[in-house]
Design a protein around this motif. Structure first.
Motif, PDB file in Angstrom:
ATOM      1  N   ILE A 276       0.829  -1.209   0.000  1.00 33.90           N
ATOM      2  CA  ILE A 276       0.000   0.000   0.000  1.00 33.90           C
ATOM      3  C   ILE A 276       0.862   1.257   0.000  1.00 33.90           C
ATOM      4  N   GLU A 277       1.828   1.309   0.909  1.00 36.67           N
ATOM      5  CA  GLU A 277       2.589   2.542   1.099  1.00 36.67           C
ATOM      6  C   GLU A 277       3.699   2.722   0.063  1.00 36.67           C
ATOM      7  N   TYR A 278       4.422   1.656  -0.223  1.00 36.43           N
ATOM      8  CA  TYR A 278       5.550   1.811  -1.145  1.00 36.43           C
ATOM      9  C   TYR A 278       5.153   1.547  -2.599  1.00 36.43           C
ATOM     10  N   ALA A 279       4.501   0.407  -2.846  1.00 37.79           N
ATOM     11  CA  ALA A 279       4.190   0.021  -4.224  1.00 37.79           C
ATOM     12  C   ALA A 279       2.940   0.705  -4.761  1.00 37.79           C
ATOM     13  N   CYS A 280       2.278   1.530  -3.951  1.00 41.85           N
ATOM     14  CA  CYS A 280       1.078   2.271  -4.392  1.00 41.85           C
ATOM     15  C   CYS A 280       0.050   1.307  -4.978  1.00 41.85           C
ATOM     16  N   LEU A 281      -0.317   0.293  -4.192  1.00 37.27           N
ATOM     17  CA  LEU A 281      -1.147  -0.790  -4.695  1.00 37.27           C
ATOM     18  C   LEU A 281      -2.474  -0.299  -5.253  1.00 37.27           C
ATOM     19  N   ARG A 282      -3.121   0.637  -4.574  1.00 29.56           N
ATOM     20  CA  ARG A 282      -4.440   1.065  -5.025  1.00 29.56           C
ATOM     21  C   ARG A 282      -4.368   1.835  -6.338  1.00 29.56           C
ATOM     22  N   THR A 283      -3.341   2.634  -6.502  1.00 30.32           N
ATOM     23  CA  THR A 283      -3.153   3.303  -7.793  1.00 30.32           C
ATOM     24  C   THR A 283      -2.822   2.287  -8.879  1.00 30.32           C
ATOM     25  N   ALA A 324     -14.298   4.168  -1.540  1.00 28.96           N
ATOM     26  CA  ALA A 324     -14.612   5.508  -1.040  1.00 28.96           C
ATOM     27  C   ALA A 324     -13.982   6.610  -1.876  1.00 28.96           C
ATOM     28  N   THR A 325     -12.869   6.322  -2.529  1.00 28.13           N
ATOM     29  CA  THR A 325     -12.179   7.358  -3.298  1.00 28.13           C
ATOM     30  C   THR A 325     -12.473   7.289  -4.787  1.00 28.13           C
ATOM     31  N   GLU A 326     -13.317   6.366  -5.209  1.00 27.76           N
ATOM     32  CA  GLU A 326     -13.624   6.227  -6.629  1.00 27.76           C
ATOM     33  C   GLU A 326     -14.608   7.307  -7.083  1.00 27.76           C
ATOM     34  N   THR A 327     -14.426   7.772  -8.282  1.00 31.97           N
ATOM     35  CA  THR A 327     -15.381   8.699  -8.874  1.00 31.97           C
ATOM     36  C   THR A 327     -16.601   7.926  -9.372  1.00 31.97           C
ATOM     37  N   THR A 328     -17.666   8.654  -9.696  1.00 31.73           N
ATOM     38  CA  THR A 328     -18.871   8.003 -10.216  1.00 31.73           C
ATOM     39  C   THR A 328     -18.566   7.260 -11.506  1.00 31.73           C
ATOM     40  N   ARG A 329     -17.750   7.811 -12.343  1.00 29.97           N
ATOM     41  CA  ARG A 329     -17.376   7.154 -13.600  1.00 29.97           C
ATOM     42  C   ARG A 329     -16.619   5.854 -13.334  1.00 29.97           C
ATOM     43  N   GLU A 330     -15.661   5.910 -12.410  1.00 28.67           N
ATOM     44  CA  GLU A 330     -14.900   4.706 -12.087  1.00 28.67           C
ATOM     45  C   GLU A 330     -15.805   3.632 -11.501  1.00 28.67           C
ATOM     46  N   ASN A 331     -16.747   4.036 -10.665  1.00 29.20           N
ATOM     47  CA  ASN A 331     -17.667   3.067 -10.076  1.00 29.20           C
ATOM     48  C   ASN A 331     -18.530   2.411 -11.145  1.00 29.20           C
TER      49      ASN A 331
END
Length: 748
Positions: A276-283, A324-331
Motif C-alpha cells: 500500500i505505502e511503497y508500491a502504491c497498490l491502489r493506484t 470511497a475514493t472512486e469517482t462516479t465514472r470509475e464506479n
C-alpha cells in the motif's frame, strides 16, 4: 522477466576490483596509486567482525522500513570488505533481512504442510506396493515381506516397488519444491520482491505498464493431453507412473501479479504496508483495471478469461480497491467490468473442476479430451486447467490461479451494498412466462411475508472486507497448490475441509431476471447489461458427518448429481446426537425434471422410524456405518469432531480416523430460512478441492402454499466465507441451467 531467465537481484553495485588491489585513501598530493611496495594497514572500521558489520547494516535498513533497503547501498561502496560481507553472496544476511521486513511464518507453515502431504502420500504409495508384493508372494507360497513396525522413511529417498528402475523416484528430494526453505531461497525471494515492488511503484507513478508486459498471459483452458503413463507389473500388482506435460510460464506482468497476490494472502502485518505505502497498490490496481479489464470488457463479445485477470480481480478485492475514493465514472466502469463474471455462469466457471465430476483425478479414458460444445445451451463440462509454473520463494512451483468468478462476486455485491440503487426490485418486476413460473423466478408477490413472521424483517448480512490474516487463507493456498491438473493432481487430503462448512451462516443469494438470462444463454449479450437482478437474505445452519467409503465404492453417492448424489427419496445424513423422531414425516416434492426425483415423484423422507439407543444402522449413502444414540439433554452440545471420535470410543464396531487422506467422505445436513420460507439442506464435500454440493429444498408453509422447489448450491469456503453459484434442478446437468450466486459469512 520470463520464469526461465535468471532471477533479478537488487541493483547492488558490483565493484570492479582486481584480486590484488586494495582500496586506499588518496594521498595529499593527489596521487591515488602509491607504489606497490607501500602497504596500507586496515582501518579499525574495516577490521570489524562480520556480525557487527551486518548489525550496522540492519540498523541502517531499519531507518527505511518499506520497500527495498536503499540505505544499504552506501555501505556496499565503503570497501571491498563491506561489499564482501553485505554483497549478494551473503545469503544469510538477506534471508534475515527478508524475515525482518516481510511476513515469513505463514510461508514456513504452508511449506511444511505441503511437505507433509507429499510425504504421507509417498509413504502410503510405498506401503501399498509392499502389501501388493506381499499378496503375490503369499499366492506363490513364499514368506511374505512385511514392513518393520518402526519403519521410518526419509522423504523422497525411496522408489515405488516394481518401478522400471531405481532412477524413477516418485518425488526426489532435490526436485520437490516443498522441501525445507534455505537461506538461499529467502535471499532470492527478497531481491525478487524488491524488484516487483519497484516495478509496481514505477507503473503507478508514471501511469504506464511497460510495453513488454502489455497483457497478462493468454488463458490455458485446454486439458493437459500430453500425459504419458508407464505401467510396471509385479505379478498382478500394477503401478502407474504419470509424467504430465510442463505447464506454461507467466509473462512479466502475470508473474508480478502472482507475487502481489501471494504477499496479500501471506500477510500478517508487514506485507500490506509494503504494497500500500511503497508500491502504491491502489493506484496500481486502478491502472490494471483500465489496462487489462476495462479494455477487455469493451471488446465485442464475452471478455476472455486469463490467470492475470483473475489475479488482478483478487488483488483488487483483497486490498487494492478503495471504493470511497472512486469517482462516479470509475464506479460505473467497475460494475460494467464485473457483471459478466458474476452473472455469466455458462461462460465463467466458479469451480476449479466442473461440478459434475465427483472423483478426481480423471483419466483421458473416462474424460476424453474434446473441443468445446458449439451449441450455446450445452454446458462446457470439460476438465481443464489454467495453472502455471510460477516463481515463489526461490522455487518454481505449480499453482492454479484463484477462481476469477469468486473475486468478482465478492467485489460486485460489496459495491452493491455501498450503492443500493444498483439492485433492481424484482418483487415488482414482471418476470412473466411459463418457464419463469416453473422456476419460481424471484419472489412472487407476497413472498416476503411467507413462512415465519420474523422472516419479513430479515436483511442480508453485510459483505465485509476480507480479513488479511494468513491463517484464514492457508487452506486457499494449499488448494491452489494441490489442485493443479485434473488429470494428474491428487488434490487435497480427504478430510482437509473438515469443520470448514459446518456452523451457522448468514448471507444472500442473487437472481437474474429469467427472460434476460434465457436471452443471454442464447447469445444476446446485451441482455446481460440490460436485465434486472435482485437478491434475498438467507440463513443456514449446517452440521457435518464423516463416513467411511466401502471398498469398491466411489465417493459422491449413488444418486443424481442434481440431488447432491443422494438417491430420490433419500433423507439427508442425521447426526448421532440428533436421533430420529418417533414418527416419520414426509415432504412433498415439487420438482421432477433433470433426474432430481424419480419419475413417479416419490416424496422425500426426512425422518425414519425410531431405533433403540446404540443400534447400528447403515449410512444413508450405502458406504460406511453410523451409530445412533440416546439424546443427552444434560450435556453440553458437542462439536462434529467430538461426535466422530466419541462415537469411536463408545462403540467397539466404530471406525477410527487414522488418516486424514483415507477413504472417507464428508456429508452435510442442516436447515435454514429465507424470505421464501423454511428449507432443509443436505449435501456432501468433494474431497479433491473442497467444493460442496448442497440441495436446498423449501418446505410448504403454514398457510398451505406449495414448496418453492429444490435448488442446488455449489461452492467453496474461500477466505472464511462461502461463495459459489446455485442452479435449478429441472435442467439436465449437461445443459446450462438457470443460475445465480450466493455469499455467506459466519454468524457472530
Amino acid at each position: 522477466m520470463s520464469v526461465g531467465s535468471p532471477l533479478p537481484l537488487l541493483d547492488i553495485p558490483h565493484l570492479s576490483l582486481d584480486d590484488d588491489q586494495t582500496i586506499r585513501d588518496a594521498s595529499p598530493d593527489g596521487d591515488t596509486n602509491p607504489p606497490p611496495t607501500t602497504t596500507t594497514a586496515k582501518t579499525t572500521f574495516e577490521s570489524l567482525p562480520q556480525e557487527l558489520i551486518e548489525l550496522i547494516a540492519f540498523s541502517l535498513c531499519a531507518q527505511v522500513p518499506l520497500g527495498p533497503p536503499t540505505s544499504l547501498f552506501p555501505l556496499l561502496l565503503v570497501s571491498r570488505r563491506f561489499y564482501t560481507v553485505l554483497g549478494p553472496r551473503n545469503d544469510g544476511f538477506y534471508a534475515d533481512l527478508f524475515k525482518a521486513r516481510f511476513d515469513w511464518r505463514s510461508i514456513e507453515r504452508r511449506w511444511t504442510t505441503m511437505h507433509n502431504i507429499e510425504e504421507q502420500r509417498e509413504k502410503r504409495a510405498l506401503l501399498d506396493g509392499i502389501i501388493a508384493s506381499s499378496s503375490e508372494q503369499h499366492r506363490e507360497n513364499v514368506m511374505p515381506m512385511r514392513p518393520d513396525d518402526d519403519l521410518k522413511l526419509h522423504f523422497g529417498s525411496f522408489t515405488r516397488p516394481g518401478s522400471p528402475s531405481s532412477d524413477h523416484q516418485l518425488i526426489p528430494v532435490e526436485s520437490s519444491p516443498w522441501r525445507a526453505l534455505t537461506n538461499r531461497d529467502y535471499a532470492i525471494e527478497f531481491r525478487r520482491r524488491c524488484t516487483v515492488l519497484n516495478r509496481m511503484r514505477t507503473a503507478a507513478i508514471t501511469g504506464v505498464i511497460p510495453p513488454n508486459s502489455s497483457r497478462p498471459s493468454s488463458p490455458r483452458l485446454e486439458p493437459l493431453a500430453s500425459t504419458t503413463t508407464l505401467s510396471s507389473g509385479h505379478g498382478n500388482a500394477t503401478h502407474q507412473h504419470q509424467y504430465k506435460s510442463t505447464l506454461g510460464e507467466p509473462d512479466d506482468l502475470t508473474q508480478n501479479l502472482w507475487t502481489c497476490y501471494l504477499m496479500l494472502i501471506e500477510n500478517d502485518s508487514r506485507n500490506l504496508d509494503h504494497l500500500i505505502e511503497y508500491a502504491c497498490l491502489r493506484t496500481y490496481t486502478r491502472l490494471f483495471y483500465k489496462h487489462s479489464l476495462l479494455s477487455e470488457a469493451m471488446r465485442p463479445g464475452w471478455p476472455r478469461q486469463s490467470a492475470g485477470r483473475g489475479l488482478g480481480l483478487w488483488i483488487g478485492w483483497l486490498g487494492g480497491d478503495d471504493v470511497a475514493t472512486e469517482t462516479t465514472r470509475e464506479n460505473d466502469e467497475r460494475f460494467f467490468v464485473l457483471k459478466p463474471y458474476v452473472f455469466g455462469a455458462h461462460k465463467f466457471d466458479a469451480f476449479h473442476v466442473p461440478w459434475t465430476i465427483t472423483n478426481l483425478p480423471v483419466t483421458p479414458k473416462t474424460h476424453p479430451i474434446t473441443s468445446a460444445p458449439t451449441d450455446p445451451f450445452f454446458a462446457d463440462l470439460r476438465p481443464r486447467t489454467m495453472a502455471q509454473t510460477i516463481v515463489h520463494m526461490g522455487r518454481r512451483i505449480e499453482m492454479a490461479p484463484p477462481v476469477l468468478a469468486h473475486a468478482a462476486i465478492f467485489s460486485f455485491f460489496f459495491r452493491v451494498e455501498q450503492d443500493p440503487a444498483r439492485v433492481d426490485d424484482l418483487m415488482n418486476v414482471s418476470v412473466g412466462g411459463a418457464a419463469a413460473s416453473a422456476f419460481h423466478m424471484g419472489p412472487q408477490p407476497g413472498a416476503i411475508m411467507g413462512g415465519a413472521g420474523a422472516l419479513a424483517t430479515v436483511k442480508p448480512a453485510k459483505t465485509s472486507r476480507p480479513i488479511l490474516s494468513s491463517r484464514i487463507h492457508d487452506h486457499d493456498f494449499i488448494r491452489l497448490a494441490s489442485c493443479v491438473d485434473p488429470y494428474s493432481s491428487p488434490g487435497l487430503p480427504t478430510l482437509s475441509c473438515r469443520s470448514k462448512i459446518s456452523g451457522s451462516w448468514e448471507g444472500r443469494f442473487s437472481f437474474f431476471d429469467f427472460d434476460s438470462y434465457r436471452d443471454m444463454l442464447g447469445g444476446r449479450i446485451r441482455s446481460l447489461y440490460e436485465g434486472p437482478f435482485g437478491d434475498q437474505p438467507q440463513v443456514w445452519k449446517i452440521e457435518e458427518k464423516v463416513v467411511r467409503v466401502k471398498k469398491g465404492e466411489k465417493k459422491g453417492g449413488k444418486g443424481p448429481l442434481l440431488n447432491a448424489g443422494f438417491e430420490p427419496g433419500q433423507p439427508g445424513p442425521r447426526l448421532s446426537q440428533s436421533p430420529p423422531p418417533a414418527s416419520a414425516t414426509t415432504l412433498p416434492s415439487s420438482t421432477t425434471g433433470g433426474g432430481s426425483t424419480d419419475a413417479g415423484g416419490d416424496s422425500i423422507m426426512t425422518s425414519t422410524a425410531p431405533r433403540q439407543a446404540g443400534a447400528r444402522r447403515k449410512s444413508i449413502d450405502g458406504p460406511g456405518d453410523w451409530f445412533s444414540e440416546q439424546q443427552r439433554t444434560n450435556k453440553r452440545p458437542r462439536s462434529v469432531q467430538e461426535d466422530v471420535f466419541e462415537e469411536e470410543e463408545n462403540d467397539n464396531e466404530g471406525f477410527v480416523i487414522s488418516d486424514d487422506d483415507g477413504d472417507y467422505e464428508i456429508l452435510l445436513t442442516g436447515s435454514g430460512h429465507s424470505a421464501w420460507g423454511q428449507f432443509r439442506l443436505k449435501g456432501r464435500v468433494r474431497a479433491y478441492d473442497g467444493m460442496f454440493s448442497i440441495t436446498k429444498e423449501y418446505e410448504s408453509d403454514s398457510i398451505g402454499r406449495e414448496s418453492r422447489g429444490r435448488w442446488l448450491y455449489r461452492g467453496y469456503n474461500v477466505g472464511g466465507n462461502l461463495v459459489g453459484r446455485w442452479r435449478d434442478t429441472h435442467t439436465p446437468q449437461d445443459l446450462s441451467g438457470y443460475e445465480g450466486t450466493f455469499l455467506m459469512t459466519r454468524r457472530a
